[in-house]
Write an enzyme that holds these catalytic residues in place. Structure first.
Site, PDB file in Angstrom:
ATOM      1  N   GLY A 159       0.773  -1.250   0.000  1.00 14.37           N
ATOM      2  CA  GLY A 159       0.000   0.000   0.000  1.00 14.37           C
ATOM      3  C   GLY A 159       0.797   1.288   0.000  1.00 14.37           C
ATOM      4  O   GLY A 159       0.348   2.292  -0.549  1.00 14.37           O
ATOM      5  N   ASP A 193       0.944   3.509   4.452  1.00 12.52           N
ATOM      6  CA  ASP A 193      -0.148   4.183   3.763  1.00 12.52           C
ATOM      7  C   ASP A 193      -1.218   4.590   4.774  1.00 12.52           C
ATOM      8  O   ASP A 193      -1.645   5.733   4.813  1.00 12.52           O
ATOM      9  CB  ASP A 193      -0.758   3.276   2.670  1.00 12.52           C
ATOM     10  CG  ASP A 193      -1.044   1.858   3.162  1.00 12.52           C
ATOM     11  OD1 ASP A 193      -0.745   1.531   4.333  1.00 12.52           O
ATOM     12  OD2 ASP A 193      -1.578   1.057   2.364  1.00 12.52           O
ATOM     13  N   ASP A 229      -4.745   1.524  10.602  1.00  8.70           N
ATOM     14  CA  ASP A 229      -6.163   1.211  10.814  1.00  8.70           C
ATOM     15  C   ASP A 229      -6.316   0.661  12.237  1.00  8.70           C
ATOM     16  O   ASP A 229      -6.483   1.421  13.184  1.00  8.70           O
ATOM     17  CB  ASP A 229      -6.565   0.206   9.725  1.00  8.70           C
ATOM     18  CG  ASP A 229      -8.023  -0.174   9.749  1.00  8.70           C
ATOM     19  OD1 ASP A 229      -8.764   0.317  10.611  1.00  8.70           O
ATOM     20  OD2 ASP A 229      -8.447  -0.986   8.904  1.00  8.70           O
ATOM     21  N   LYS A 266      -6.940   6.024  10.948  1.00  8.12           N
ATOM     22  CA  LYS A 266      -8.338   5.902  11.382  1.00  8.12           C
ATOM     23  C   LYS A 266      -8.341   5.767  12.893  1.00  8.12           C
ATOM     24  O   LYS A 266      -8.313   4.638  13.414  1.00  8.12           O
ATOM     25  CB  LYS A 266      -8.975   4.638  10.789  1.00  8.12           C
ATOM     26  CG  LYS A 266      -9.096   4.613   9.270  1.00  8.12           C
ATOM     27  CD  LYS A 266      -9.720   3.279   8.836  1.00  8.12           C
ATOM     28  CE  LYS A 266      -9.750   3.111   7.340  1.00  8.12           C
ATOM     29  NZ  LYS A 266     -10.120   1.745   6.926  1.00  8.12           N
ATOM     30  N   ARG A 282      -5.291   0.750  -6.788  1.00  6.17           N
ATOM     31  CA  ARG A 282      -4.057   1.365  -6.270  1.00  6.17           C
ATOM     32  C   ARG A 282      -3.572   2.512  -7.145  1.00  6.17           C
ATOM     33  O   ARG A 282      -2.872   3.399  -6.690  1.00  6.17           O
ATOM     34  CB  ARG A 282      -2.933   0.326  -6.189  1.00  6.17           C
ATOM     35  CG  ARG A 282      -3.174  -0.798  -5.200  1.00  6.17           C
ATOM     36  CD  ARG A 282      -1.869  -1.574  -4.997  1.00  6.17           C
ATOM     37  NE  ARG A 282      -2.069  -2.871  -4.363  1.00  6.17           N
ATOM     38  CZ  ARG A 282      -2.152  -3.066  -3.048  1.00  6.17           C
ATOM     39  NH1 ARG A 282      -2.088  -2.045  -2.224  1.00  6.17           N
ATOM     40  NH2 ARG A 282      -2.303  -4.276  -2.559  1.00  6.17           N
TER      41      ARG A 282
END
Ligand code: IMP
Ligand code: MG
Length: 177
Positions: free
Chosen positions: A47, A102, A105, A133, A167
């Site tokens: 990512g 990237d 989470d 997040k 992506r």
């Protein structure tokens, strides 16, 4: 404009201009904080390849970069298992390390990976993440250089994929629920 990837619909969320502006700010700070330290950036594949590349281009200091592969995601949900499939071949002892992610989470990926790095006794270890997040965080992770705080929604584009696709998008999209 909304886009469709497999069974899901996504709407524009962060523009390419906004991404580039944030990356320039992060790089400017890194150029100050790491002047003369020859930091080693460790980018986590897949990512972060686009963020790592755009960030690295904005650096004016001496810096190295390497890549490792870790993953905990399948489809739009974290599987909870972190797999390492490409190892590190550079000694980390006495280095200044900056992890490039990237998105953070649940924090599971970094929580599993950071102890492996700390074991090798780097001088400093910091984290640069484009996205975070906060509502999804289950494992404590401090992000030192952050692009954007985002809601607990599935995002796509600029390196982030949905089952392998998306992506290549220059903007970041959000899942329409
Ligand atoms: P964590 O281990 O739960 O913090 O997840 C970290 C990794 O999951 C990230 O580096 C991404 O590769 C992937 N990921 C987390 N959230 C998203 C998302 O919204 N879209 C796509 N990939 C994501
Ligand atoms: Mg990742």
């Amino acid at each position: 404009m909304q886009i469709q990837v497999f069974d899901k619909t996504f709407e524009p969320y962060i523009t390419a201009t906004q991404i580039n502006e944030q990356i320039k700010k992060i790089a400017a700070q890194l150029n100050i904080d790491y002047a003369g330290k020859r930091p080693l950036f460790i980018a986590i594949l897949n990512g972060s390849f686009m963020f790592a590349s755009d960030l690295f281009k904005e650096l004016t200091i001496d810096a190295e970069i390497c890549f490792i592969k870790l993953a905990s995601y399948k489809g739009t949900k974290s599987t909870g298992n972190v797999i390492t499939s490409i190892g590190l071949d550079i000694p980390l002892t006495d280095r200044h390390l900056i992890i490039v992610e990237d998105i953070v989470d649940t924090g599971k990926t970094l929580d599993a990976f950071l102890p492996q790095l700390i074991n090798q006794q780097p001088v400093t270890l910091k984290i640069a993440a484009l996205l975070h997040k906060p509502e999804a965080l289950q494992f404590p992770v401090t992000i030192d250089y952050l692009g954007f705080e985002v809601p607990n929604k599935f995002l796509l584009g600029y390196g982030l994929d949905y089952d392998g696709l998306g992506r290549n998008l220059k903007e970041i999209y959000k899942l329409v629920e």
